[in-house]
Scaffold this motif. Structure first.
Motif, mmCIF file in Angstrom:
data_model
loop_
_atom_site.group_PDB
_atom_site.id
_atom_site.type_symbol
_atom_site.label_atom_id
_atom_site.label_comp_id
_atom_site.label_asym_id
_atom_site.label_seq_id
_atom_site.Cartn_x
_atom_site.Cartn_y
_atom_site.Cartn_z
ATOM 1 N N ALA A 151 -6.484 -1.138 3.026
ATOM 2 C CA ALA A 151 -5.603 -0.541 2.473
ATOM 3 C C ALA A 151 -5.865 1.009 2.479
ATOM 4 N N PHE B 243 -4.094 1.744 5.973
ATOM 5 C CA PHE B 243 -2.507 1.378 6.030
ATOM 6 C C PHE B 243 -1.739 2.417 5.147
ATOM 7 N N GLY B 244 -2.587 2.833 3.996
ATOM 8 C CA GLY B 244 -2.129 3.719 3.131
ATOM 9 C C GLY B 244 -1.814 5.010 3.698
ATOM 10 N N SER C 186 1.018 5.120 5.955
ATOM 11 C CA SER C 186 2.405 5.087 5.269
ATOM 12 C C SER C 186 3.096 6.227 5.275
ATOM 13 N N GLY D 102 2.976 2.219 7.956
ATOM 14 C CA GLY D 102 1.857 1.486 7.416
ATOM 15 C C GLY D 102 2.296 0.730 6.083
ATOM 16 N N ILE D 103 3.480 1.132 5.589
ATOM 17 C CA ILE D 103 4.105 0.539 4.482
ATOM 18 C C ILE D 103 3.980 -1.048 4.356
ATOM 19 N N TYR E 178 0.541 -2.420 4.514
ATOM 20 C CA TYR E 178 -0.196 -1.881 3.084
ATOM 21 C C TYR E 178 0.165 -3.137 2.247
ATOM 22 N N TRP F 279 -2.291 -5.583 -0.146
ATOM 23 C CA TRP F 279 -2.199 -5.467 -1.304
ATOM 24 C C TRP F 279 -1.950 -6.891 -2.033
#
Length: 69
Positions: free
Chosen positions: A35, A38-39, A42, A47-48, A51, A55
């Motif tokens: 997380a 990927f955060g 983002s 990465g969105i 993520y 999540w």
């Protein structure tokens, strides 16, 4: 016995926290690190989706693990 609802709520706020609550420490650490990575990505928009996948999986896994447990 772990509460499935609490596990989902914890993972909603911090991916991996629900796994930590249910005693899956290695999986919790891995999901948290993914997380974070990927955060960070983002900021470049790539990465969105990754993520979001981590999540959502974190919440699903925390719920099913707590329910079995």
């Amino acid at each position: 016995m772990a509460s499935p609802l609490l596990a989902v709520i914890l993972s909603f706020f911090i991916p991996g926290l629900g796994q930590f609550y249910t005693g899956q420490f290695l999986k919790a650490f891995a999901l948290f690190i993914l997380a974070l990575i990927f955060g960070f990505f983002s900021t470049m928009l790539i990465g969105i989706p990754f993520y979001l996948i981590v999540w959502l999986y974190s919440m699903y896994d925390a719920y099913t693990t707590a329910e079995r447990g």
